[in-house]
Every structure is written in C-alpha cells, then in structure tokens.
Design a protein around this motif. Sequence first.
Motif, PDB file in Angstrom:
ATOM      1  N   LEU A 215       0.604  -1.287   0.137  1.00 54.94           N
ATOM      2  CA  LEU A 215      -0.194   0.277  -0.231  1.00 54.94           C
ATOM      3  C   LEU A 215       0.782   1.260   0.178  1.00 54.94           C
ATOM      4  O   LEU A 215       0.523   2.254  -0.048  1.00 54.94           O
ATOM      5  N   GLU A 216       2.120   0.937   1.246  1.00 52.75           N
ATOM      6  CA  GLU A 216       2.888   2.070   0.770  1.00 52.75           C
ATOM      7  C   GLU A 216       3.907   2.411  -0.351  1.00 52.75           C
ATOM      8  O   GLU A 216       5.073   3.142  -0.601  1.00 52.75           O
ATOM      9  N   ASP A 217       3.562   1.982  -1.466  1.00 53.06           N
ATOM     10  CA  ASP A 217       4.311   0.914  -2.602  1.00 53.06           C
ATOM     11  C   ASP A 217       6.094   1.054  -1.981  1.00 53.06           C
ATOM     12  O   ASP A 217       6.993   1.527  -3.319  1.00 53.06           O
ATOM     13  N   SER A 218       6.094   0.113  -1.015  1.00 50.69           N
ATOM     14  CA  SER A 218       7.406  -0.427  -0.911  1.00 50.69           C
ATOM     15  C   SER A 218       8.040  -1.754  -1.146  1.00 50.69           C
ATOM     16  O   SER A 218       6.480  -2.569  -1.062  1.00 50.69           O
ATOM     17  N   PRO A 219       8.718  -1.769  -1.521  1.00 47.77           N
ATOM     18  CA  PRO A 219       8.919  -3.354  -1.211  1.00 47.77           C
ATOM     19  C   PRO A 219       8.496  -4.790  -0.480  1.00 47.77           C
ATOM     20  O   PRO A 219       9.296  -4.033   0.332  1.00 47.77           O
ATOM     21  N   ILE A 220       8.862  -5.346  -0.701  1.00 49.64           N
ATOM     22  CA  ILE A 220       8.065  -6.878   0.492  1.00 49.64           C
ATOM     23  C   ILE A 220       9.511  -7.946  -0.216  1.00 49.64           C
ATOM     24  O   ILE A 220      10.064  -8.063  -0.527  1.00 49.64           O
ATOM     25  N   ASP A 221      10.052  -7.915   0.904  1.00 51.44           N
ATOM     26  CA  ASP A 221      11.226  -8.387   1.351  1.00 51.44           C
ATOM     27  C   ASP A 221      10.315 -10.553   1.442  1.00 51.44           C
ATOM     28  O   ASP A 221      10.263 -10.605   2.107  1.00 51.44           O
ATOM     29  N   VAL A 222      11.232 -11.135   0.173  1.00 55.93           N
ATOM     30  CA  VAL A 222      10.532 -12.162  -0.019  1.00 55.93           C
ATOM     31  C   VAL A 222      11.814 -13.726  -0.353  1.00 55.93           C
ATOM     32  O   VAL A 222      13.203 -13.148  -0.512  1.00 55.93           O
ATOM     33  N   TYR A 223      11.658 -14.601   1.036  1.00 50.24           N
ATOM     34  CA  TYR A 223      13.272 -15.033   1.186  1.00 50.24           C
ATOM     35  C   TYR A 223      13.083 -16.083   0.944  1.00 50.24           C
ATOM     36  O   TYR A 223      12.016 -17.322   0.237  1.00 50.24           O
ATOM     37  N   ASN A 224      14.304 -17.092   0.613  1.00 56.52           N
ATOM     38  CA  ASN A 224      14.632 -18.132   0.011  1.00 56.52           C
ATOM     39  C   ASN A 224      13.939 -18.291  -1.409  1.00 56.52           C
ATOM     40  O   ASN A 224      13.410 -18.861  -2.251  1.00 56.52           O
ATOM     41  N   ASN A 225      14.049 -16.350  -1.658  1.00 54.79           N
ATOM     42  CA  ASN A 225      13.637 -16.705  -3.010  1.00 54.79           C
ATOM     43  C   ASN A 225      12.259 -17.199  -4.027  1.00 54.79           C
ATOM     44  O   ASN A 225      11.542 -17.139  -4.560  1.00 54.79           O
ATOM     45  N   GLY A 226      11.514 -16.933  -2.209  1.00 56.38           N
ATOM     46  CA  GLY A 226      10.296 -17.311  -3.034  1.00 56.38           C
ATOM     47  C   GLY A 226       9.707 -18.778  -2.209  1.00 56.38           C
ATOM     48  O   GLY A 226       8.703 -19.425  -2.541  1.00 56.38           O
ATOM     49  N   ASP A 227      10.759 -19.789  -2.547  1.00 55.13           N
ATOM     50  CA  ASP A 227      10.724 -21.341  -2.563  1.00 55.13           C
ATOM     51  C   ASP A 227      10.052 -21.560  -1.465  1.00 55.13           C
ATOM     52  O   ASP A 227      11.197 -22.212  -0.355  1.00 55.13           O
TER      53      ASP A 227
END
Length: 351
Positions: A215-227
Amino acid sequence: MSKVLVTGNAGFIGMHTFNRLVNEGLQVIGLDNINEYYDINLKYGRLKEQGFNPGEISYGNLLSSDTGNAFIKLNLEDKESILKLFSDQKFDYVVHLAAQAGVRYSLKSPDTYIESNIKGFLNVLEACRKFKVKHLIYASSSSVYGLNSKIPFKESHPTEHPVSLYAATKKADELMAHSYSYLYDLPVTGLRFFTVYGPWGRPDMALFKFTKNILEDSPIDVYNNGDMRRDFTYIDDIVTGIYHVIEKIPSGSSKQETDATDLASDQSTAPFALYNIGNSNPVKLMDFIRALEDSLGKKAKINFMPLQPGDVVSTYADVENLNQSIGYVPEVDVEKGITEFVKWYQKYYRV
C-alpha cells in the motif's frame, strides 16, 4: 459459570480467544504485560475490542468491563502476583497464550525468550498445580519441528532439532508441561499453532508487513527467493479449536510409558495431550502474495532474498489427531482469509 484465564489477551490470538469465550457465556479474565515488542497502540486497540478502557489500566489492578469480565496487567515473571491472582480468582481453566513471539527477534534478544517463555510458563504451571486448575491449555508452535523433513508434520515426528531459540523454548514448554502433568496429575493440552493470520494480526508477520509495504509502494522482502510453503491458518479456525479443546480434558493412558516414543504419543500415563492445529493445506508463498495482490488491487514490488537464520522452508500440519479428538476441521481458505485481513487493515489504518 466456568471461569477462564486467558493470558496474552492483548495479543492477536489472545484477543480473539477472549472474545469467543465471552460470547460462549464463560466468565473470562485476561492477563497481559502490554510489552513494547511491537506497537502498543495496536494492543490497546485490541483491549478496546474486549470492552476495556486503556486509560484505566494500571499494573496489578483488576479492571472490570461492562460484561463482568476483567483484565489485569501483569508480568508472567512476577510469581508472587501470579499466585495471588490464582488464589483470588479460583480459575477453572487456563488458556495460556502469552509468550515472547517471533523467530528473528530471538536472535537479537535471547534473554527475553528465557524470561517469558520459560520462567513465565513455569510460574503458570506452578499456579495451576497449586490451585488445582481443571485444565491448562497452552500455545506451542509448528517451529518445534525444526529440521524435520517428513511432510506433513505429525505430532509423533521428532522435534529434537529446533533452528531458533524461540522454537527451543516452545519445545522446552512441552517438556515442562508433561513433567507437571505426570508429577501432579495436572490435565494439560498443548497446541502447535501453524502460521496464524487474520484481522488484528501482529505487525511482524508476513501478511501484515506485505500489506503495509504494498500500500505504501515499498518493496517486500521475500525470503528463499520465494521458494517457501506455509500452512496459513485463519484465526477463526484456531479459536474454534481452542474453544472445543477446553472441555476435552485429557485423562492419561493405562498403557506403559516405556513403550512411548514421543511426547505426543497417546501412551503417556499422564493426563497430557499435544495436537497440531493448522489448515492442513500448505500454500506457496508466491501464491499467497498473488492472492494479497488481488485483494489489494495492486502489484507488489518484490525484493528476493536468501533463506534467513531460523526459518524453515515448509510447514504442513497433519491435524488428524485433533479431528479425531474434537472434530476439528478448518474452514477458511487463504483467499477469504486474506480478504478479511485486508478489510480490517484498511478500516483500522484508514487507507
């Protein structure tokens, strides 16, 4: 009318549990120390939802609501005050949900976990023993499975390889609970929660952080490359399970414990039970994010990162034992659950 103590009722699961038990006609007293692990205004907001005025809260003083239920601000480590509360109130049941949560925070502040999750839980056990509570239900966690690679997780699987101090304290709680159950004939049930989410959730959890950042147009950290996969479990399913477990008081087995291979075995002669409570339907993290994007009507900016210390790649609850015991069947899928969370978030934060 049965009287129930709910510890951690300014927390996420505790608030929903408190309200459900009140709605079911039980007399409920909540206990929380309202610490600053995350925004205390959110905790005060939850207390308002339970009918309490945060401006009237002071340490050690019992605050009554219009419904006749009550709240007290206490530290679990304050043994003298905990024992006095039990002596004064004569609880029939205790639902112990208070704990220092969070895997990553345990890397930064390990002492906090020992004080709250070990010492605090010991004080709860002592109080339940001394004042002969009919049934203690306490929160464990799917994190106890640690490096276990067998899927789905069954209560009988090994839990001797935790990968965070948080997980280790939850495993210790299970062991402590069993010893008190065996020594003092104290009926105890542990519930291993699997990735609980929903309205009023914690800001340090993925769904809350993802929603805020998108909602704030900030990136989200997604761990293990999403796996990653998680057995995301909606709060209403969790609370329904807790409610029905309260009166399912374990009595112990007549079998000899020498044949038991695990804490969760039904062969313990102690009045002790231990259950997984999850959705039993693991979801890929990227599918979870897509469902959130659909609900928000907005795409996420993703920052892929490696697996973090203390994280596990997958969780998946086998809930057959809980189903057999109380008829537990989770009902809320991820799409509906996320939608309900987003509606709450947008209303609460006026976005």
